[in-house]
Enzyme design. Structure first.
Site, PDB file in Angstrom:
ATOM      1  N   GLU A 245       0.834  -1.199   0.000  1.00  0.00           N
ATOM      2  CA  GLU A 245       0.000   0.000   0.000  1.00  0.00           C
ATOM      3  C   GLU A 245       0.871   1.252   0.000  1.00  0.00           C
ATOM      4  OE1 GLU A 245      -3.873   1.693   2.456  1.00  0.00           O
ATOM      5  OE2 GLU A 245      -2.717   0.067   3.281  1.00  0.00           O
ATOM      6  N   SER A 376      -0.481   6.191   9.145  1.00  0.00           N
ATOM      7  CA  SER A 376      -0.458   7.656   9.282  1.00  0.00           C
ATOM      8  C   SER A 376       0.961   8.176   9.116  1.00  0.00           C
ATOM      9  CB  SER A 376      -0.975   8.046  10.672  1.00  0.00           C
ATOM     10  OG  SER A 376      -0.007   7.682  11.648  1.00  0.00           O
ATOM     11  N   GLU A 378       2.686   9.755  11.095  1.00  0.00           N
ATOM     12  CA  GLU A 378       3.464   9.476  12.307  1.00  0.00           C
ATOM     13  C   GLU A 378       4.002   8.040  12.259  1.00  0.00           C
ATOM     14  OE1 GLU A 378       0.529  11.128  12.218  1.00  0.00           O
ATOM     15  OE2 GLU A 378       1.521  13.044  12.589  1.00  0.00           O
TER      16      GLU A 378
END
Lengths: 393, 362
Positions: A245, A376, A378
């Site tokens: 992904e 994310s 982060e």
């Protein structure tokens, strides 16, 4: 080091460009470019045209419809498909479950699912996140208990994108609740969302759109032969899927097209005696974004050139992070260019405003998701810090 | 497009790395020099002997017939080891002569410049003026066929050790290039007072020559800054792994490791851009757009990496004994050389309406 593309690659690029701009209906591409909603049938039509030409799943194994392309050719394909505003193959099919089944599935599962997945005869959705398992995905609690030759699934998934259109779901479920680590005892299960006990509830988002859903499982019975890979080894599959992904998730050509479109809008928006594009701060922001985007594009090309087999160039780890930032920067800037015209979110029948201005703010808000999904930003930074820099707390 | 180094380029990289390690500043204690680098004759002659000045020039003028890609490779290694010399300055002067000089001037000046037997540096900056490729306050006048310059250039790095200067000077409404010996030099200040000068080539070619020469300088300093970032990040990472506070290594704190990850992003964007600029300027040495984009990316990345390298080190990063702050100082000097980020953004913005989008793949 070579600046120019080889003649073969240039010819390849031209072939892609010709196909996308002549074989995919312009009307479909224009609607996609304008940011309008496409109906599921539009998505199916586009993916089937691509699949018939061998261009829906080029990164799959050759025997299941893949093309044996170089990384650079894959990049050129992505660039041209985005530049021509072709609705891309459904990510859940082409980039997620397809490669999983091709890599971990049995021969029978491959034959059963892969052709239908490539052709979007099955519309897949993703059952990974749960209300208490987001970035900490391994904390998932949806359970599957073997009863005879069926798994009985109970629990809840969330953020299921386009689940309202889906035929099937691929889900991470806990099959060994007593495993010593939370990453162990997870399995990868696929099943029909029309099965009794599955219910889908829409989640409305801040842009007003219905894109994601909650999916509930109440004693859903799933045939045992629909478990992909080894029982209890679902975490390995999840990591494989999430890795896929992230690769190629810097949609450079799409961002570039959005920035070029924003420039057209700025040059058509009057400001004082001139246009917005004449304003020094606006002009400077355009060239700054163009410059930052070209740095990202060059990094994509460098990664494509230096990645061999399953040993990706380490700099690939920055693509998702930086790509999402620039995508958001461009959409934010577009909303700023719309300015007061962005106050209206839908296009009334009777208006003097340009149609694009109504979409500017919802689209800006919608794409705040880009730095949250797919790991994310982060999480991306943690991957860079621990995986590349060796910073392990 | 291909970003991989061939065997010769790898060999060059190894050789420059080895050279740089020999001339890198020693582990320092006590009173450490700060600020602009002083000329180091040993490092300079080693650089010249290895042929690094000759890299992008043709064999007809004493060059090595390599390209700006090799300049980028060499300058990155020098920057990584903090070997600060007149490399970019001399390359710029050589570029001004190569692209602006007459055939006779090229043949006469370049061989000695490229083999290090003569040092020529450019003089652009004028006191009290922002960066410009044009000259305003140093003027050229001709009488009886003799050209003289009047005015002041400052700062001119390495002017005190240069044998000659290539000076931009005002000629009517235009800017020309002039070769000067015998100006009054005091540190980085150069004064001209009816000082005899020789026009470099024709003034009709000067603007293009200035662009090509400055492009070469931009590439060299951008690559040097890349090298400095490429050294500052691993130093910072190593420090986070070893320094303990609250009983744990600093690497246990995500607020620090997340920022180190962002430094890596900036570093890699700069690397792609510098390598591309090396290739693109080899194909078109006059390409101002490529040079400006490289300067912007390196400027923004450099600010980010340089500042964070100090901050993540904490107090030790502020000390002159420790190398990391020196990298940041050098990156800052580079930001202010050959036009800063704002200058180059403004230059790019002048053509904002001239192109729908930027295509890097040719």
């Amino acid at each position: 080091m070579r600046l120019q593309m080889s003649d073969e690659d240039a010819a390849f690029q031209q072939r892609m460009r010709d196909f996308f701009t002549t074989e995919i209906p312009a009307e479909l591409r224009e609607r996609w470019a304008a940011g309008g909603e496409l109906e599921p049938d539009d998505m199916r039509a586009a993916q089937r045209l691509l699949n018939a030409a061998g261009l829906a799943v080029p990164h799959w194994p050759v025997e299941w419809g893949g093309q044996d392309w170089t990384q650079l050719q894959r990049h050129l394909y992505l660039q041209e498909i985005q530049a021509a505003s072709v609705p891309p193959p459904l990510a859940f099919n082409a980039n997620m479950v397809g490669p999983v089944i091709a890599t971990f599935g049995s021969q029978e599962q491959k034959e059963r699912f892969l052709p239908a997945t490539a052709n979007l005869d099955i519309w897949w959705c993703q059952g990974f996140s749960e209300p208490n398992a987001g970035s900490d995905l391994a904390s998932l609690r949806t359970s599957a208990v073997l009863d005879g030759d069926e798994w009985v699934v109970n629990g809840q998934k969330t953020w299921t994108t386009l689940g309202q259109h889906a035929d099937w779901i691929f889900a991470l479920v806990r099959t060994e609740p007593d495993a010593p680590k939370k990453q162990m005892g997870i399995s990868f299960l696929v099943f029909d969302v029309k099965s009794p006990g599955v219910s889908v509830r829409p989640i409305q988002l801040i842009d007003g759109g219905h894109e994601v859903n909650e999916v509930f499982f109440d004693n859903v019975r799933v045939p045992a032969d629909q478990l992909i890979g080894e029982r209890g080894k679902g975490w390995t599959i999840a990591k494989f899927l999430l890795g896929n992904e992230r690769v190629g998730v810097a949609p450079v050509a799409s961002i570039k097209r959005a920035l070029a479109t924003a420039k057209e809008h700025a040059s058509a928006t009057r400001s004082g005696a001139g246009t917005l594009l004449d304003e020094p701060l606006i002009a400077a922001r355009f060239v700054e974004l163009e410059t930052q985007l070209s740095a990202l594009e060059l990094t994509v090309l460098r990664v494509a050139a230096n990645s061999h087999g399953d040993k990706p160039e380490p700099a690939s780890s920055i693509l998702k992070l930086r790509g999402s930032q620039l995508q958001q920067d461009v959409l934010e800037f577009t909303a700023d260019i719309a300015g007061p015209a962005s106050l209206q979110w839908s296009q009334p029948d009777d208006t003097d405003l340009e149609a694009w201005t109504a979409l500017a703010t919802p689209t800006y808000l919608n794409f705040r998701k880009a730095s949250i999904y797919g790991g994310s930003n982060e999480v991306q930074r943690s991957i860079i810090a621990s995986g590349i820099l060796g910073l392990k707390g | 497009m291909d970003f991989t180094f061939d065997d010769e380029q790898k060999a060059l990289q190894d050789a420059v790395r080895e050279l740089a390690s020999r001339h890198a500043p020693a582990e320092a204690h006590g009173d450490v020099p700060v600020g602009p680098a002083q000329h180091d004759p040993k490092a300079w002659s080693a650089i010249a002997e290895m042929g690094l000045l000759a890299l992008p020039f043709g064999e007809d003028v004493g060059g090595a017939d390599a390209s700006t890609v090799e300049v980028a490779i060499a300058a990155t290694e020098l920057g990584k080891a903090r070997v600060v010399t007149a490399y970019a300055d001399a390359l710029t002067a050589a570029g001004l002569i190569a692209f602006g000089g007459s055939d006779e001037q090229r043949a006469k000046l370049l061989p000695d410049l490229l083999d290090g037997s003569s040092l020529i540096v450019p003089a652009f900056a004028e006191p009290g003026r922002a960066w410009s490729l044009d000259a305003y306050d140093v003027t050229a006048s001709a009488a009886d066929g003799d050209v003289t310059l009047t005015g002041t250039k400052e700062p001119v790095p390495f002017a005190d050790v240069a044998d000659k200067l290539v000076v931009t000077a005002r000629v009517g409404e235009r800017t020309g290039l002039f070769l000067v010996e015998g100006a009054t030099v005091s540190g980085m200040r150069v004064r001209f007072d009816d000082t005899p000068a020789v026009a470099l080539g024709s003034i009709d070619d000067a603007a293009r020559a200035i662009q090509a020469g400055v492009n070469l300088g931009i590439l060299a300093v951008a690559a040097e800054a890349l090298g400095a970032m490429d050294a500052a990040l691993p130093m910072t990472v190593e420090y986070l792994k070893t320094r303990k506070q609250f009983g744990v290594p600093l690497a246990a704190f995500q607020t620090l490791t997340q920022r180190a990850a962002d430094m890596y992003v900036s570093l890699e964007l700069a690397r792609s851009t510098v390598l591309h600029a090396g290739m693109a300027l080899a194909a078109d040495p006059y390409d101002a757009t490529v040079a400006s984009r490289a300067k912007v990316v390196v400027g923004q990345s450099g600010r980010h990496v340089g500042q964070e390298a100090i901050q993540l080190h904490g107090g030790i990063g502020m000390t002159a004994e420790y190398a990391v702050g020196h990298f940041t100082a050098r990156i800052t000097a580079i930001e202010h050389t050959f036009g800063d980020t704002r200058w180059h953004l403004a230059a790019l913005a002048r053509d904002v309406a001239g192109h729908p989008q930027v295509d890097v793949l040719a």
